[in-house]
Design an enzyme around this catalytic site. Sequence first.
Site, short mmCIF file in Angstrom:
data_model
loop_
_atom_site.label_atom_id
_atom_site.label_comp_id
_atom_site.label_asym_id
_atom_site.label_seq_id
_atom_site.Cartn_x
_atom_site.Cartn_y
_atom_site.Cartn_z
N HIS A 101 1.80 4.65 -2.84
CA HIS A 101 1.93 6.10 -2.62
C HIS A 101 3.33 6.58 -3.04
O HIS A 101 3.45 7.60 -3.74
CB HIS A 101 1.71 6.44 -1.14
CG HIS A 101 0.32 6.20 -0.65
ND1 HIS A 101 -0.79 6.64 -1.33
CD2 HIS A 101 -0.15 5.57 0.47
CE1 HIS A 101 -1.88 6.31 -0.66
NE2 HIS A 101 -1.51 5.65 0.43
N HIS A 151 0.83 -1.21 0.00
CA HIS A 151 0.00 0.00 0.00
C HIS A 151 0.86 1.26 0.00
O HIS A 151 0.66 2.16 -0.84
CB HIS A 151 -0.92 0.00 1.23
CG HIS A 151 -1.82 1.18 1.30
ND1 HIS A 151 -3.04 1.22 0.68
CD2 HIS A 151 -1.67 2.40 1.93
CE1 HIS A 151 -3.61 2.40 0.91
NE2 HIS A 151 -2.80 3.13 1.67
N GLU A 152 1.81 1.32 0.93
CA GLU A 152 2.65 2.51 1.03
C GLU A 152 3.57 2.65 -0.19
O GLU A 152 3.90 3.76 -0.60
CB GLU A 152 3.48 2.47 2.31
CG GLU A 152 2.66 2.47 3.59
CD GLU A 152 1.69 3.64 3.67
OE1 GLU A 152 2.00 4.72 3.12
OE2 GLU A 152 0.61 3.46 4.28
#
Length: 354
Positions: free
Chosen positions: A38, A34-35
């Site tokens: 980003h 997920h990170e």
Amino acid sequence: MTSSLLLATFPEIMNTVLYIGIAILVLLVMITIHELGHYLVARWLKIKVEEFAVGFGPPIFKRKLKNGETFSLRVVPLGGYCAFKGGEDKDAKDPEDFNAHKPWKRILVLLGGVTFNLVSAFVFAFILLISFGYDIPQIKSVTPGTDNYGIIKEGDVVRAVNGEKIGFIYDTTFSSLLNKHGGINEWVELTVTRNGAERKLDIFIYADPDDATRGIIGVSTQAYRYSFIEALIWCVPIAMAMAWKILAFLGMLITGAIGLSAIGGPITTITTIADYSAQNIANLFVFLPFIAANLAVFNILPIPALDGSKIIFTTVEWIRKKPINRNVEAIIHFAGLIVLFAFVIFIDLFHLFT
């Protein structure tokens, strides 16, 4: 007596610790994906990242690169963050600050985490289907001397019952369709593939000798392992169906159709993954696409502190040509974060004491 008991339980304890460790690792992988979404989108759009962190709390490992980015692994493995220069809830004071960039760029960065989770759900679903199978049954054995012996054969892949397809995306299983379309002493038509060719088989349902109220057809089944092409075709719709079921589940939770006992926080999730993985390692691979799809759905919800809420604030700024007061936004996101933490702690304690 005591020492022998300790020796007997020690392997069980170590086995439990092993699977809890695997479950924590799974969550860390999902958070990192997920990170990373980003981070990579930010790098692509030339938005400065100050820190990429997996976990919360004090750092276990921390390293700063020449470009000023810091990578850290922190002590509490239940979250993570990608910190941008200037912060997400502050007015820009420098051209490199996150909020100095155009709203559409910031929205793409915020969508990066959800997108990576969803893509990883596709990948994990592909691995599940090709390695273990999931929703399509394959005949493992046929009981000799029964009515269906010689009609249905070992290796047959069951695709439909009375023309109704079997599969996760159809919300059907082999057993549910047998119960739906046939009773004891009745015939059903199975659609199977045998040696690559489709066949229609008339199968008799007879009473279980051990339980006269239960109908059986005298076979045992296993999950059919998809071919490479089949897994490639079906991994996306199956992962999307998982995401849709999670949304439907949340809808039932909101309307009260299901209770709090049906959901769990991070600790409950870890123990559930550990328990099911200990029973069968294939269960772990079932969890992977589900957790990835769950993170994608959860993070896109318009709940303060989550990506979905931040996207809404940024979209409003884009439309208004000016942001909502940054202090107000920061307070809303902080309050949302506190409520989220309190909620997941409450849920885990609820499961612990009930």
